[in-house]
Enzyme design. Structure first.
Site, PDB file in Angstrom:
ATOM      1  N   GLU A   1     -74.629 -36.049 -20.224  1.00  0.00           N
ATOM      2  CA  GLU A   1     -75.102 -35.137 -19.397  1.00  0.00           C
ATOM      3  C   GLU A   1     -74.208 -34.089 -19.085  1.00  0.00           C
ATOM      4  O   GLU A   1     -74.255 -32.922 -18.924  1.00  0.00           O
ATOM      5  CB  GLU A   1     -75.572 -35.854 -18.114  1.00  0.00           C
TER       6      GLU A   1
ATOM      7  N   SER B   1     -72.741 -37.869 -13.125  1.00  0.00           N
ATOM      8  CA  SER B   1     -73.325 -38.872 -14.284  1.00  0.00           C
ATOM      9  C   SER B   1     -72.708 -38.427 -15.452  1.00  0.00           C
ATOM     10  O   SER B   1     -73.188 -37.238 -15.866  1.00  0.00           O
ATOM     11  CB  SER B   1     -74.891 -38.847 -14.159  1.00  0.00           C
TER      12      SER B   1
ATOM     13  N   ARG C   1     -82.858 -32.804 -17.171  1.00  0.00           N
ATOM     14  CA  ARG C   1     -81.536 -32.348 -17.078  1.00  0.00           C
ATOM     15  C   ARG C   1     -81.225 -31.447 -18.266  1.00  0.00           C
ATOM     16  O   ARG C   1     -80.511 -31.241 -18.956  1.00  0.00           O
ATOM     17  CB  ARG C   1     -80.544 -33.286 -17.282  1.00  0.00           C
TER      18      ARG C   1
HETATM   19  C1  LIG Z   1     -70.043 -35.920  -7.160  1.00  0.00           C
HETATM   20  C2  LIG Z   1     -71.213 -35.371  -8.092  1.00  0.00           C
HETATM   21  C3  LIG Z   1     -72.615 -35.808  -7.893  1.00  0.00           C
HETATM   22  C4  LIG Z   1     -73.473 -35.187  -8.594  1.00  0.00           C
HETATM   23  N1  LIG Z   1     -74.742 -35.481  -8.533  1.00  0.00           N
HETATM   24  C5  LIG Z   1     -75.934 -35.112  -9.295  1.00  0.00           C
HETATM   25  C6  LIG Z   1     -77.333 -35.224  -8.930  1.00  0.00           C
HETATM   26  O1  LIG Z   1     -77.342 -36.185  -7.980  1.00  0.00           O
HETATM   27  N2  LIG Z   1     -78.244 -34.835  -9.985  1.00  0.00           N
HETATM   28  C7  LIG Z   1     -77.823 -34.015 -10.594  1.00  0.00           C
HETATM   29  O2  LIG Z   1     -78.664 -33.525 -11.606  1.00  0.00           O
HETATM   30  N3  LIG Z   1     -76.657 -33.720 -10.921  1.00  0.00           N
HETATM   31  C8  LIG Z   1     -75.427 -33.988 -10.317  1.00  0.00           C
HETATM   32  N4  LIG Z   1     -74.380 -33.887 -10.671  1.00  0.00           N
HETATM   33  C9  LIG Z   1     -73.978 -32.675 -11.732  1.00  0.00           C
HETATM   34  C10 LIG Z   1     -73.890 -31.361 -11.319  1.00  0.00           C
HETATM   35  O3  LIG Z   1     -73.544 -31.144  -9.856  1.00  0.00           O
HETATM   36  C11 LIG Z   1     -75.410 -30.565 -11.465  1.00  0.00           C
HETATM   37  O4  LIG Z   1     -75.423 -30.781 -12.863  1.00  0.00           O
HETATM   38  C12 LIG Z   1     -75.131 -29.174 -11.031  1.00  0.00           C
HETATM   39  O5  LIG Z   1     -76.367 -28.634 -11.004  1.00  0.00           O
HETATM   40  C13 LIG Z   1     -74.059 -28.220 -11.882  1.00  0.00           C
HETATM   41  O6  LIG Z   1     -74.144 -26.996 -11.332  1.00  0.00           O
HETATM   42  P1  LIG Z   1     -72.606 -26.345 -11.423  1.00  0.00           P
HETATM   43  O7  LIG Z   1     -72.835 -24.923 -10.609  1.00  0.00           O
HETATM   44  O8  LIG Z   1     -71.464 -27.236 -10.897  1.00  0.00           O
HETATM   45  O9  LIG Z   1     -72.478 -25.747 -12.861  1.00  0.00           O
HETATM   46  P2  LIG Z   1     -71.381 -26.428 -13.995  1.00  0.00           P
HETATM   47  O10 LIG Z   1     -70.793 -27.527 -13.695  1.00  0.00           O
HETATM   48  O11 LIG Z   1     -70.293 -25.111 -13.578  1.00  0.00           O
HETATM   49  O12 LIG Z   1     -72.072 -25.837 -15.214  1.00  0.00           O
HETATM   50  C14 LIG Z   1     -73.082 -26.713 -15.692  1.00  0.00           C
HETATM   51  C15 LIG Z   1     -73.845 -25.795 -16.878  1.00  0.00           C
HETATM   52  O13 LIG Z   1     -74.470 -24.829 -16.555  1.00  0.00           O
HETATM   53  C16 LIG Z   1     -74.125 -23.542 -16.885  1.00  0.00           C
HETATM   54  N5  LIG Z   1     -74.158 -22.451 -15.928  1.00  0.00           N
HETATM   55  C17 LIG Z   1     -73.545 -22.436 -14.479  1.00  0.00           C
HETATM   56  N6  LIG Z   1     -73.914 -21.347 -13.990  1.00  0.00           N
HETATM   57  C18 LIG Z   1     -74.738 -20.559 -14.600  1.00  0.00           C
HETATM   58  C19 LIG Z   1     -75.250 -19.344 -14.767  1.00  0.00           C
HETATM   59  N7  LIG Z   1     -75.164 -18.463 -13.582  1.00  0.00           N
HETATM   60  N8  LIG Z   1     -76.076 -18.928 -15.981  1.00  0.00           N
HETATM   61  C20 LIG Z   1     -76.058 -19.558 -16.933  1.00  0.00           C
HETATM   62  N9  LIG Z   1     -75.581 -20.907 -16.965  1.00  0.00           N
HETATM   63  C21 LIG Z   1     -74.866 -21.377 -16.066  1.00  0.00           C
HETATM   64  C22 LIG Z   1     -72.686 -23.835 -17.338  1.00  0.00           C
HETATM   65  O14 LIG Z   1     -72.328 -22.899 -18.374  1.00  0.00           O
HETATM   66  C23 LIG Z   1     -72.739 -25.159 -18.020  1.00  0.00           C
HETATM   67  O15 LIG Z   1     -73.423 -25.233 -19.094  1.00  0.00           O
HETATM   68  C24 LIG Z   1     -73.279 -34.355  -9.916  1.00  0.00           C
HETATM   69  C25 LIG Z   1     -71.603 -33.829 -10.199  1.00  0.00           C
HETATM   70  C26 LIG Z   1     -70.846 -34.470  -9.085  1.00  0.00           C
HETATM   71  C27 LIG Z   1     -69.395 -34.159  -9.454  1.00  0.00           C
END
Ligand SMILES: Cc1cc2nc3c(=O)[nH]c(=O)nc-3n(C[C@H](O)[C@H](O)[C@H](O)COP(=O)(O)OP(=O)(O)OC[C@H]3O[C@@H](n4cnc5c(N)ncnc54)[C@H](O)[C@@H]3O)c2cc1C
Length: 297
Positions: A292, A219, A170
């Site tokens: 995380e 998580s 992560r």
């Molecule tokens: C119900 C649920 C289930 C989940 N299951 C999993 C799982 O199975 N495995 C897992 O790893 N995670 C899981 N997650 C966590 C999350 O979905 C992941 O971490 C996901 O990849 C985050 O993507 P996001 O676009 O929502 O990023 P955000 O939450 O919007 O941002 C996360 C980070 O990424 C950065 N970021 C986003 N886009 C960019 C960009 N274009 N350039 C630079 N930085 C950027 C943000 O600034 C921040 O630091 C889950 C979350 C939920 C709510």
């Protein structure tokens, strides 16, 4: 602040409430919220700001916990102009940073490319997935990334090959100020039916173990893989149980590492819950949990 946006074509809102930009549904007002119209627009903003302002990139907001006090700086949300997927050859795809992971997984399935199935279980975007090296069921972004395209603080567009990126659990080692624009991915030639089955199985496994249709950041803590074989949910169960609540912030009964905003939890409620659990686990097991969930405050 207004001067940075003078000649830009995207949509800009000042004093924008971030509450609805994330899965927790928690957040306060940020100085500026910008949706660039296209890459040119984003590059111009980046050149206008340089290092003078703090910027926050918001993907799908599925891993973000945002303060509900005022936040200084600029939030940037990449819109649909950054969500193209294209097929380069039989097994290689390029996807824009705001592409929803599930869409990329479906596109790969339609094109009979395997390796992208796990993306159907992550509710984020490609940009968030790169930053977090997101993954599940023994797959991570690092397994399919070939290179990442990004914008640096000076407005330069870089293409960074996988070999130059250190991926860990992560986490990646790239400058936190980079804005990811897109990534090139490589899978393997597969069969649509087999890929479909795998996606179905992954989704079933996920639904069995984790809550859905709730306000959460997924998580909350990372599994402390270098300190114990136990999963973090077991440590929370052993040290805290599942009945703790601060205001409307509570622990999920189905998966104790998922914290939930039951109704109108404040940032303070969620933060109190996080700190309470972290301290209890430390007292009981000696293990220091790492968050995380990414906090913006
Ligand atoms: C119900 C649920 C289930 C989940 N299951 C999993 C799982 O199975 N495995 C897992 O790893 N995670 C899981 N997650 C966590 C999350 O979905 C992941 O971490 C996901 O990849 C985050 O993507 P996001 O676009 O929502 O990023 P955000 O939450 O919007 O941002 C996360 C980070 O990424 C950065 N970021 C986003 N886009 C960019 C960009 N274009 N350039 C630079 N930085 C950027 C943000 O600034 C921040 O630091 C889950 C979350 C939920 C709510």
């Amino acid at each position: 602040m207004k001067k940075y946006f003078k000649d830009l074509e995207g949509s800009i809102s000042f004093k924008y409430n971030l509450k609805n930009t994330n899965w927790f549904n928690i957040g306060g007002v940020i100085e500026a919220y910008f949706k660039p119209k296209n890459l040119k627009d984003l590059v111009r903003l980046r050149k206008n700001i340089k290092k003078k302002e703090k910027i926050y990139i918001i993907g799908a907001g599925s891993n973000l916990l945002i303060s509900d006090k005022g936040i200084n700086g600029i939030a940037i949300k990449l819109g649909s102009n950054f969500s193209n997927i294209s097929k380069v050859n039989e097994t290689t795809l390029i996807a824009g940073a705001s592409t929803i992971d599930k869409k990329l997984s479906e596109y790969a399935m339609e094109n009979e490319i395997s390796g992208f199935e796990f993306l159907s279980c992550i509710p984020g975007t490609v940009g968030g997935g790169i930053r977090m090296n997101s993954g599940c069921f023994e797959n991570e972004f690092k397994d399919i990334i070939v290179s990442v395209q990004a914008l640096d603080e000076n407005g330069n567009i870089l293409s960074i090959p996988k070999e130059k990126i250190e991926f860990s659990y992560r986490k990646i080692n790239l400058n936190p100020n980079l804005i990811f624009l897109s990534a090139t991915f490589k899978g393997k030639k597969g069969e649509k039916n087999k890929i479909k089955k795998k996606i179905f199985t992954f989704k079933e496994m996920k639904n069995k173990s984790q809550p859905s249709k709730i306000k959460t950041g997924g998580s909350t803590f990372k599994n402390p893989i270098d300190q114990t074989d136990k999963k973090v949910w077991q440590l929370i169960d052993d040290s805290v149980g599942r009945d703790v609540k601060f205001g409307d912030a509570k622990i999920s009964k189905k998966h104790p590492n998922f914290f939930i905003n039951e109704k109108n939890a404040s940032f303070k409620d969620m933060n109190n819950l996080i700190n309470f659990v972290k301290n209890k686990v430390k007292q009981k097991t000696g293990i220091n949990l790492d968050l995380e969930v990414q906090i913006i405050k």
